[in-house]
Design a protein around this motif. Structure first.
Motif, PDB file in Angstrom:
ATOM      1  N   THR A  65     -71.971 -11.592  39.804  1.00 18.45           N
ATOM      2  CA  THR A  65     -73.389 -11.907  39.689  1.00 18.45           C
ATOM      3  C   THR A  65     -74.132 -10.605  39.447  1.00 18.45           C
ATOM      4  O   THR A  65     -73.946  -9.644  40.207  1.00 18.45           O
ATOM      5  CB  THR A  65     -73.920 -12.529  40.998  1.00 18.45           C
ATOM      6  N   GLY A  66     -74.935 -10.549  38.418  1.00 20.71           N
ATOM      7  CA  GLY A  66     -75.608  -9.281  38.177  1.00 20.71           C
ATOM      8  C   GLY A  66     -76.651  -9.321  37.099  1.00 20.71           C
ATOM      9  O   GLY A  66     -77.089 -10.395  36.655  1.00 20.71           O
ATOM     10  N   SER A  67     -77.044  -8.119  36.687  1.00 18.47           N
ATOM     11  CA  SER A  67     -78.051  -8.006  35.644  1.00 18.47           C
ATOM     12  C   SER A  67     -77.735  -6.795  34.773  1.00 18.47           C
ATOM     13  O   SER A  67     -77.047  -5.857  35.191  1.00 18.47           O
ATOM     14  CB  SER A  67     -79.440  -7.874  36.262  1.00 18.47           C
ATOM     15  N   ASP A  88     -83.414  -7.542  29.091  1.00 16.04           N
ATOM     16  CA  ASP A  88     -83.044  -7.706  30.501  1.00 16.04           C
ATOM     17  C   ASP A  88     -82.432  -9.080  30.650  1.00 16.04           C
ATOM     18  O   ASP A  88     -83.067 -10.074  30.326  1.00 16.04           O
ATOM     19  CB  ASP A  88     -84.291  -7.650  31.397  1.00 16.04           C
ATOM     20  N   GLN A  89     -81.214  -9.126  31.154  1.00 16.20           N
ATOM     21  CA  GLN A  89     -80.559 -10.418  31.312  1.00 16.20           C
ATOM     22  C   GLN A  89     -79.834 -10.449  32.650  1.00 16.20           C
ATOM     23  O   GLN A  89     -79.340  -9.416  33.122  1.00 16.20           O
ATOM     24  CB  GLN A  89     -79.538 -10.644  30.193  1.00 16.20           C
ATOM     25  N   THR A  90     -79.764 -11.639  33.231  1.00 10.16           N
ATOM     26  CA  THR A  90     -78.981 -11.797  34.449  1.00 10.16           C
ATOM     27  C   THR A  90     -77.804 -12.715  34.135  1.00 10.16           C
ATOM     28  O   THR A  90     -77.842 -13.472  33.165  1.00 10.16           O
ATOM     29  CB  THR A  90     -79.818 -12.422  35.585  1.00 10.16           C
ATOM     30  N   GLN A  92     -74.140 -14.868  35.903  1.00  7.74           N
ATOM     31  CA  GLN A  92     -73.261 -15.252  37.009  1.00  7.74           C
ATOM     32  C   GLN A  92     -72.048 -15.920  36.379  1.00  7.74           C
ATOM     33  O   GLN A  92     -72.175 -16.949  35.718  1.00  7.74           O
ATOM     34  CB  GLN A  92     -73.962 -16.209  37.961  1.00  7.74           C
TER      35      GLN A  92
END
Ligand SMILES: [Zn+2]
Ligand SMILES: [Zn+2]
Length: 180
Positions: A65-67, A88-90, A92
Motif C-alpha cells: 500500500t503506498g503512493s 500523484d497516485q496511490t 494497493q
C-alpha cells in the motif's frame, strides 16, 4: 544477485520474512526509469520519483500500500508549448508467493519470489494510465493559427483576411482610382 537497493523500485523483503502480520515501511526517492510516459507527456528519465510504501506479510503473499509522486514534462496538444506538472497516485496491490497455489488457477494475479518485490511494473502502469492523452498548457489554450501556425495566445485578434482572387482584382482597381 539481488536487484534491490535504495536507488531502485525493488524492495528487499529479507527483513519482512514470511511471518503473517509483520510489516515494513519504505520511503525512498529514486531516479525515474526510462520510457515512463507516453509520447506527449511523461516523467523525464533520471528525475526524482518519490515512493512511500508499506508492505504487510499475509498468508499467501504480501499487500503493498503506498503512493508515488513524480514530475511530468510534456507538450501542449494545442500550442505545443512545454508543460510541467506533477503526478500523484496511490496504490494497493496484493502479490502472491510464486509457490502459493491458488483456488482458481485461471485468476490473473501478481506473483513474486518472496525475497524482493519489484514495484516498477505496477508503478509504471499507475503513472502511465494517469497521464492525459492530450495535455494542455491551460484549459482555454487557443492553440495555433490553422493558417500560419502563429500562437493565438500571444495575439488574440489574429486572423487572416482570405480574399477571393476575383475580389482582390476588384479591390486593386478601386485602389487605383483617383480620389475625388
Ligand atoms: Zn497551449
Ligand atoms: Zn495566422
Amino acid at each position: 544477485m539481488s536487484l534491490s537497493s535504495a536507488s531502485s523500485l525493488v524492495v528487499d523483503l529479507i527483513d519482512l520474512g514470511r511471518k503473517a502480520g509483520s510489516m515494513i515501511e519504505v520511503e525512498r526517492t529514486v531516479q525515474a526509469p526510462e520510457d515512463l510516459g507516453i509520447a506527449v507527456i511523461g516523467v523525464p528519465q533520471g528525475s526524482d520519483l518519490s515512493l512511500t510504501v508499506r508492505i504487510e506479510s499475509l498468508e499467501q503473499g504480501v499487500l503493498a500500500t503506498g503512493s508515488v509522486h513524480a514530475h511530468l514534462v510534456g507538450e501542449c496538444a494545442r500550442c505545443l508549448d512545454e508543460i510541467t506538472s506533477d503526478v500523484d497516485q496511490t496504490f494497493q496491490e496484493l502479490f502472491f508467493y510464486e509457490d502459493q497455489p491458488l483456488e482458481d488457477e485461471d485468476e490473473e494475479v501478481l506473483r513474486f519470489g518472496g525475497d524482493e518485490l519489484d514495484l516498477e511494473p505496477i508503478l509504471r502502469d499507475l503513472i502511465v494510465t494517469a497521464l492525459p492523452l492530450a495535455p494542455v498548457c491551460r484549459d482555454d489554450c487557443p492553440g495555433l493559427c490553422s493558417e500560419c501556425g502563429a500562437r493565438l495566445a500571444d495575439d488574440p485578434t489574429h486572423k487572416h483576411d482570405i480574399i477571393d482572387a476575383r475580389w482582390a482584382a476588384l479591390l486593386d482597381v478601386q485602389a487605383q482610382e483617383p480620389e475625388l
